[in-house]
Design a protein around this motif. Structure first.
Motif, short mmCIF file in Angstrom:
data_model
loop_
_atom_site.label_atom_id
_atom_site.label_comp_id
_atom_site.label_asym_id
_atom_site.label_seq_id
_atom_site.Cartn_x
_atom_site.Cartn_y
_atom_site.Cartn_z
N UNK A 251 0.80 -1.31 -0.10
CA UNK A 251 0.05 -0.22 -0.23
C UNK A 251 0.88 1.25 0.00
N UNK A 252 0.72 2.09 -0.87
CA UNK A 252 1.42 3.35 -1.02
C UNK A 252 0.59 4.62 -1.00
N UNK A 253 0.82 5.36 0.07
CA UNK A 253 0.15 6.60 0.29
C UNK A 253 -0.13 7.64 -0.83
N UNK A 254 -1.24 8.50 -0.97
CA UNK A 254 -0.86 9.60 -1.89
C UNK A 254 -1.77 9.13 -3.14
N UNK A 255 -2.69 10.21 -3.60
CA UNK A 255 -3.28 9.82 -4.80
C UNK A 255 -2.74 9.73 -5.96
N UNK A 256 -2.67 8.55 -6.74
CA UNK A 256 -2.13 8.39 -7.96
C UNK A 256 -0.66 8.21 -8.02
N UNK A 257 -0.02 8.25 -6.49
CA UNK A 257 1.38 8.05 -6.29
C UNK A 257 1.92 6.44 -7.08
N UNK A 258 0.81 5.68 -6.71
CA UNK A 258 1.21 4.16 -6.93
C UNK A 258 1.18 4.09 -8.18
N UNK A 259 0.28 4.73 -9.16
CA UNK A 259 0.32 4.67 -10.74
C UNK A 259 1.49 5.21 -11.35
N UNK A 260 2.12 6.05 -10.86
CA UNK A 260 3.19 6.71 -11.32
C UNK A 260 4.36 5.98 -11.26
N UNK A 261 4.55 5.31 -9.76
CA UNK A 261 5.69 4.64 -9.55
C UNK A 261 5.49 3.25 -10.57
N UNK A 262 4.27 2.89 -10.75
CA UNK A 262 4.15 1.67 -11.80
C UNK A 262 4.78 2.06 -13.17
N UNK A 263 4.67 3.27 -13.50
CA UNK A 263 5.15 3.61 -14.82
C UNK A 263 6.78 3.80 -14.81
N UNK A 264 7.23 4.39 -13.64
CA UNK A 264 8.34 4.32 -13.73
C UNK A 264 9.35 3.06 -13.40
N UNK A 265 8.66 2.00 -12.72
CA UNK A 265 9.17 0.87 -12.73
C UNK A 265 9.16 0.19 -14.08
N UNK A 266 8.29 0.19 -14.59
CA UNK A 266 8.22 -0.16 -16.37
C UNK A 266 9.35 0.36 -17.17
N UNK A 267 9.71 1.64 -16.92
CA UNK A 267 10.66 2.61 -17.56
C UNK A 267 11.85 1.99 -17.25
N UNK A 268 12.24 1.81 -16.02
CA UNK A 268 13.44 1.13 -15.53
C UNK A 268 13.87 -0.07 -15.84
N UNK A 269 12.75 -1.13 -15.94
CA UNK A 269 12.97 -2.46 -16.43
C UNK A 269 13.01 -2.49 -17.81
N UNK A 270 12.24 -2.05 -18.60
CA UNK A 270 12.33 -1.94 -20.04
C UNK A 270 13.48 -1.58 -20.47
N UNK A 271 13.96 -0.33 -19.81
CA UNK A 271 15.12 0.26 -20.39
C UNK A 271 16.25 -0.65 -20.21
N UNK A 272 16.48 -1.38 -19.24
CA UNK A 272 17.48 -2.26 -19.07
C UNK A 272 17.48 -3.38 -19.98
N UNK A 273 16.07 -4.06 -20.32
CA UNK A 273 15.90 -5.23 -21.21
C UNK A 273 16.34 -4.77 -22.56
N UNK A 274 16.02 -3.61 -22.94
CA UNK A 274 16.44 -2.98 -24.26
C UNK A 274 17.83 -2.82 -24.49
N UNK A 275 18.62 -2.20 -23.21
CA UNK A 275 19.92 -2.05 -23.24
C UNK A 275 20.60 -3.31 -23.21
N UNK A 276 20.14 -4.43 -22.94
CA UNK A 276 20.90 -5.53 -22.79
C UNK A 276 20.15 -6.75 -23.44
#
Length: 286
Positions: A251-276
């Motif tokens: 559970x992550x407090x703050x309206x919309x915070x979790x959704x934004x973190x999910x986007x950043x998680x995808x950015x981080x992971x997919x950036x690495x997968x593309x790089x490698x």
């Protein structure tokens, strides 16, 4: 931050001022091994790297905040009709450089908190005489220190525009294939996590197979050291991604915070997968 050796020549040191935690020197000059288990000395070698990882997250957060704000207000080049210059952050080349670093700042923050818990757990085990988790903790923190500090050295914010849990499933991961049909499939956290697990598992097994061919293990380590470094990086990236995903399951407090973190998680992971992507010969999906 690592252990070092210091030698003195014709220097007098008071015996009560000597650093003698792991061993002792008597007043007669005799060297005596301490009865304190040598493994306890490595507790500090776990503490320092985990602290550096947390500090790296803070440093990267400050740097990326400055770079993002600068990119948002700095204009560079404009249209032919004389309109205002395009903001630097609106260029995809700038976004492809900036956003993965922004995601990395959060990823390192979450894995840093995990390492703090790991250090506390290892310390309690050491005090109880349990050294079973020390080697893995030492390796994990040391490798993550190297990974995170290598990312923190940022160039200018105005970049020129236009320019271990998985080991139990080793056999399964070695035979993983992907049935992902579209880009949306890679937004599923379990698919991304299995891809990182399979990559780390295959690289670890490949190193083990190469080492097994050498009669002298030390010679083998020296010969395939580049492969070992790549496998270590893959393992560290798996740890960071897995802890990021674990955080999003809470559970992550703050309206919309979790959704934004999910986007950043995808950015981080997919950036690495593309790089490698060269090391991703096969992927795993449910």
């Amino acid at each position: 931050m690592d252990n070092r050796v210091l030698r003195f020549d014709h220097v007098r040191i008071l015996i009560n001022k000597m650093l003698m935690r792991g061993s002792k020197v008597t007043r007669e000059g005799k060297y005596v091994m301490s009865n304190v288990p040598r493994q306890l000395v490595y507790g500090t070698m776990v503490y320092e790297p985990q602290t550096i990882v947390s500090d790296t997250s803070c440093a990267l957060s400050r740097q990326i905040t400055i770079a993002t704000r600068y990119s948002a207000v700095r204009g560079q080049f404009g249209s032919q009709n004389g309109s205002l210059e395009t903001r630097v952050i609106d260029y995809q080349t700038q976004q492809s450089w900036l956003f993965p670093l922004l995601a990395s700042a959060y990823a390192f923050r979450f894995v840093g908190k995990r390492l703090k818990w790991l250090y506390t757990d290892v310390t309690q085990r050491l005090q109880a005489g349990d050294f079973s988790t020390l080697p893995e903790a030492h390796t994990c923190t040391a490798d993550l220190k190297s990974l995170t500090t290598s990312i923190t050295a940022l160039p200018s914010g105005k970049k020129p525009v236009g320019t271990t849990a998985y080991m139990g499933r080793m056999e399964h991961l070695m035979r993983c294939t992907s049935d992902i049909q579209g880009a949306e499939g890679w937004l599923k956290s379990h698919v991304v996590l299995q891809a990182f697990e399979a990559r780390a598992a295959r690289m670890s097994v490949a190193c083990a197979q190469k080492l097994a061919k050498f009669v002298n293990p030390e010679e083998g380590f020296a010969e395939i050291s580049p492969n070992l470094v790549e496998a270590s990086v893959a393992h560290c990236q798996l740890i960071v991604v897995s802890k990021f995903i674990e955080k999003l399951q809470q559970d992550i407090p703050g309206k919309g915070v979790k959704e934004q973190l999910e986007i950043l998680c995808s950015v981080y992971a997919l950036h690495l997968l593309h790089k490698h992507q060269g090391s991703l010969q096969c992927h795993c999906a449910s």
